[in-house]
Design a protein around this motif. Structure first.
Motif, short mmCIF file in Angstrom:
data_model
loop_
_atom_site.label_atom_id
_atom_site.label_comp_id
_atom_site.label_asym_id
_atom_site.label_seq_id
_atom_site.Cartn_x
_atom_site.Cartn_y
_atom_site.Cartn_z
N ILE A 167 -81.97 -36.06 -60.99
CA ILE A 167 -83.31 -35.68 -61.96
C ILE A 167 -84.24 -36.61 -61.15
O ILE A 167 -84.25 -37.78 -60.43
N SER A 168 -84.79 -36.15 -61.69
CA SER A 168 -86.92 -36.47 -60.80
C SER A 168 -86.73 -38.32 -61.13
O SER A 168 -86.66 -37.60 -63.11
N GLY A 169 -86.95 -39.04 -60.85
CA GLY A 169 -87.10 -40.69 -61.28
C GLY A 169 -86.12 -41.22 -61.89
O GLY A 169 -86.23 -42.29 -61.92
N LEU A 170 -84.26 -40.65 -61.73
CA LEU A 170 -83.78 -41.64 -61.18
C LEU A 170 -82.47 -41.06 -59.91
O LEU A 170 -83.13 -40.17 -60.15
N ARG A 171 -81.51 -41.95 -59.97
CA ARG A 171 -80.80 -41.72 -58.98
C ARG A 171 -79.41 -42.47 -59.58
O ARG A 171 -79.74 -43.41 -60.67
N VAL A 172 -78.47 -41.65 -59.35
CA VAL A 172 -76.82 -42.23 -60.02
C VAL A 172 -76.49 -43.36 -59.07
O VAL A 172 -76.81 -43.26 -57.94
N VAL A 173 -76.23 -44.26 -59.03
CA VAL A 173 -75.39 -45.41 -58.25
C VAL A 173 -74.33 -45.58 -58.63
O VAL A 173 -73.62 -45.66 -60.42
N GLY A 174 -73.00 -45.53 -57.96
CA GLY A 174 -71.66 -46.09 -58.65
C GLY A 174 -71.16 -44.73 -57.57
O GLY A 174 -71.28 -43.35 -56.93
N GLU A 175 -69.60 -45.40 -57.04
CA GLU A 175 -68.25 -43.69 -56.61
C GLU A 175 -68.48 -43.26 -57.28
O GLU A 175 -68.00 -42.89 -58.93
N ALA A 176 -68.27 -41.31 -57.29
CA ALA A 176 -67.67 -40.57 -57.57
C ALA A 176 -66.36 -40.25 -58.71
O ALA A 176 -66.56 -39.35 -59.71
N LEU A 177 -65.49 -41.87 -57.95
CA LEU A 177 -64.16 -41.74 -58.57
C LEU A 177 -64.66 -42.61 -60.02
O LEU A 177 -63.90 -43.01 -60.56
N SER A 178 -65.92 -43.58 -59.95
CA SER A 178 -65.81 -44.20 -61.39
C SER A 178 -66.42 -43.65 -62.43
O SER A 178 -67.03 -43.19 -62.62
N GLU A 187 -88.26 -45.26 -58.97
CA GLU A 187 -89.46 -46.20 -57.99
C GLU A 187 -89.58 -47.21 -59.37
O GLU A 187 -90.00 -46.98 -60.82
N SER A 188 -89.37 -48.38 -59.36
CA SER A 188 -90.48 -50.22 -60.34
C SER A 188 -91.23 -49.70 -60.76
O SER A 188 -92.31 -48.90 -59.88
N THR A 189 -91.41 -49.35 -61.92
CA THR A 189 -92.80 -50.22 -62.12
C THR A 189 -93.79 -51.00 -61.82
O THR A 189 -95.21 -50.44 -61.84
N GLY A 190 -93.34 -51.71 -61.21
CA GLY A 190 -93.51 -52.78 -60.97
C GLY A 190 -93.38 -54.30 -62.19
O GLY A 190 -93.49 -55.22 -61.61
N SER A 191 -92.48 -54.28 -62.93
CA SER A 191 -92.42 -54.59 -63.89
C SER A 191 -90.62 -55.03 -64.04
O SER A 191 -90.90 -53.53 -65.33
N ARG A 192 -89.71 -55.76 -64.85
CA ARG A 192 -89.01 -55.03 -64.91
C ARG A 192 -89.16 -54.87 -66.78
O ARG A 192 -88.21 -54.41 -67.02
N PRO A 227 -79.06 -57.30 -60.80
CA PRO A 227 -78.82 -56.27 -60.66
C PRO A 227 -80.81 -55.73 -61.53
O PRO A 227 -80.64 -55.84 -61.89
N PRO A 228 -80.84 -54.30 -60.52
CA PRO A 228 -82.50 -53.49 -61.59
C PRO A 228 -81.74 -52.95 -62.66
O PRO A 228 -81.12 -53.40 -62.92
N PRO A 229 -82.62 -53.03 -64.04
CA PRO A 229 -82.22 -52.52 -64.95
C PRO A 229 -81.53 -51.14 -64.56
O PRO A 229 -82.13 -50.42 -64.50
N SER A 230 -80.48 -51.15 -65.78
CA SER A 230 -80.47 -49.52 -65.47
C SER A 230 -79.73 -49.26 -67.10
O SER A 230 -79.65 -49.86 -67.28
N ILE A 231 -78.85 -48.15 -66.84
CA ILE A 231 -78.64 -46.86 -67.54
C ILE A 231 -76.78 -47.10 -67.09
O ILE A 231 -76.71 -46.44 -66.73
N ARG A 232 -75.96 -47.90 -68.18
CA ARG A 232 -74.66 -46.76 -67.20
C ARG A 232 -73.86 -45.81 -69.08
O ARG A 232 -74.66 -45.53 -69.81
N VAL A 233 -73.12 -45.01 -67.86
CA VAL A 233 -72.29 -44.56 -68.51
C VAL A 233 -70.58 -44.18 -68.13
O VAL A 233 -70.64 -44.68 -67.03
N VAL A 234 -70.64 -43.45 -69.43
CA VAL A 234 -69.33 -43.83 -68.56
C VAL A 234 -68.25 -42.37 -69.05
O VAL A 234 -68.77 -41.99 -70.40
N VAL A 235 -67.43 -42.59 -68.82
CA VAL A 235 -67.06 -41.11 -68.70
C VAL A 235 -65.33 -41.49 -69.40
O VAL A 235 -64.92 -42.21 -68.88
N THR A 236 -64.38 -40.76 -70.40
CA THR A 236 -63.05 -40.81 -70.17
C THR A 236 -63.15 -39.85 -70.15
O THR A 236 -63.68 -38.76 -70.47
N VAL A 237 -61.38 -39.61 -70.59
CA VAL A 237 -60.63 -38.43 -69.97
C VAL A 237 -60.72 -37.36 -71.48
O VAL A 237 -59.84 -36.16 -71.10
N GLU A 238 -60.79 -37.95 -72.57
CA GLU A 238 -60.93 -36.83 -73.71
C GLU A 238 -61.93 -36.08 -73.56
O GLU A 238 -61.84 -35.30 -75.00
#
Length: 260
Positions: A167-178, A187-192, A227-238
Motif C-alpha cells: 500500500i503506497s504510503g503505509l507499511r505493515v508492522v508485525g508477524e505474519a502469524l499475529s 514516512e512521517s509528516t514530521g508532526s505526530r 511507538p509511532p502512530p499506527s492503525i491496529r488491524v485484528v483478524v478472527t477465525v470467524e
C-alpha cells in the motif's frame, strides 16, 4: 536481547559488590508472548537461556498469544517447543480468545500456592460471574475439541498480512502469524499530531464503508519507548475469505485516497 543481557550483567556485578543485598534481590524477566504494540513474538528461547545464566524468573503475559500460537493454541511455549516448567508464571486475560472477561495465572506450584494463600480475600470480591466462567470453560472445550481452528487462523493471518503489502504510503508492522498487527506511515509528516490525523481519517472512512479498524492509542507521557502512530488491524477465525478480501481492498482504496 543484547541490551537485556547488558542490564542483567550490570546487576550481577552489583550483586558481587554487595552480597548481603544480593541475597534478597529478585530478578524478573517480564515479557509478552505476542506484543500488542508491535505484533511481534517474544524470543522465548533466548529469554530462557538468560534466565538460567543470570538466575532470573520469567513471567509471560499471554493475553494475545494464548489461543493463537502453537499447534493447540497453548501459546508461545508451544510455538517454540519450550518446556512449560522453564516458565515461572504465565498470565493472560480471557477477553480475547476465550471471549469472556477476567484473567488467569498459572505456573510453578510454589508460586500458585503463594497466590492462593495471599489472594483469598479477593475470591468473593473479584470473582468471575458464573455465566462468564461457563463461557470461558466452553471456549476452552472448543479449543481442545477442534485444534484445527488454530491452523485456519494462522492461514487467515498470513492471507491478510500478504494482501495489505504494497500500500503506497503505509507499511505493515508485525508477524505474519499475529492476528493483531499495525499499519504505520512509511514516512512521517514530521508532526505526530498530523500523522495521527491522517491515520484517523483512514479509520473513519473505512468505518463508513463497513470495515472496523482502530487507531492504536498509548499513554504518551508514560511510554518509555513511544511507538509511532499506527492503525491496529485484528483478524478472527470467524471472518470469511470474502470478508478479508473486502477489508484489504477497502483499506487499500481509502489509504490511497487519503495519502496521495
Amino acid at each position: 536481547m543484547a541490551d537485556l543481557e547488558r542490564l542483567l550483567r550490570e546487576q550481577e556485578v552489583e550483586d558481587h559488590k554487595n552480597p548481603r543485598k544480593a541475597r534478597v534481590t529478585r530478578r524478573f524477566i517480564i515479557a509478552e508472548g505476542l506484543y500488542m504494540n508491535t505484533g511481534t513474538i517474544c524470543p522465548l528461547p533466548e529469554l530462557v537461556k538468560l534466565k538460567y545464566k543470570y538466575k532470573a524468573r520469567i513471567f509471560l503475559e499471554e493475553s494475545l498469544s494464548f489461543g493463537v500460537l502453537g499447534e493447540h493454541g497453548r501459546g508461545v511455549t508451544e510455538h517454540f517447543g519450550i518446556n512449560i516448567d522453564d516458565i515461572d508464571l504465565i498470565s493472560a486475560n480471557m477477553e480475547n480468545s476465550l471471549a469472556s472477561i477476567g484473567g488467569f495465572c498459572c505456573g510453578r506450584s510454589f508460586v500458585i500456592d503463594h497466590q492462593r494463600l495471599s489472594g483469598q480475600g479477593y475470591c468473593f470480591s473479584a470473582s468471575l460471574p458464573p455465566l462468564l466462567a461457563a463461557a470461558a470453560i466452553e471456549a476452552l472445550n472448543i479449543m481442545e475439541e477442534n485444534p484445527g481452528v488454530f491452523a485456519v487462523l494462522k492461514e487467515k493471518c498470513r492471507h491478510i498480512h500478504s494482501a495489505l503489502q504494497g500500500i503506497s504510503g503505509l507499511r505493515v508492522v508485525g508477524e505474519a502469524l499475529s492476528p493483531a498487527f499495525h499499519l504505520q506511515l512509511e514516512e512521517s509528516t514530521g508532526s505526530r499530531e498530523q500523522d495521527v490525523k491522517l491515520l484517523q481519517e483512514i479509520v473513519s472512512q473505512c468505518m463508513d464503508r463497513g470495515i472496523a479498524l482502530t487507531r492504536a492509542r498509548y499513554l504518551e507521557r508514560e511510554e518509555r519507548c513511544l511507538p509511532p502512530p499506527s492503525i491496529r488491524v485484528v483478524v478472527t477465525v470467524e471472518q470469511t475469505e470474502e470478508e478479508l478480501e473486502k477489508a484489504a481492498s477497502t483499506i487499500k482504496e481509502v489509504a490511497q485516497a487519503v495519502l496521495l
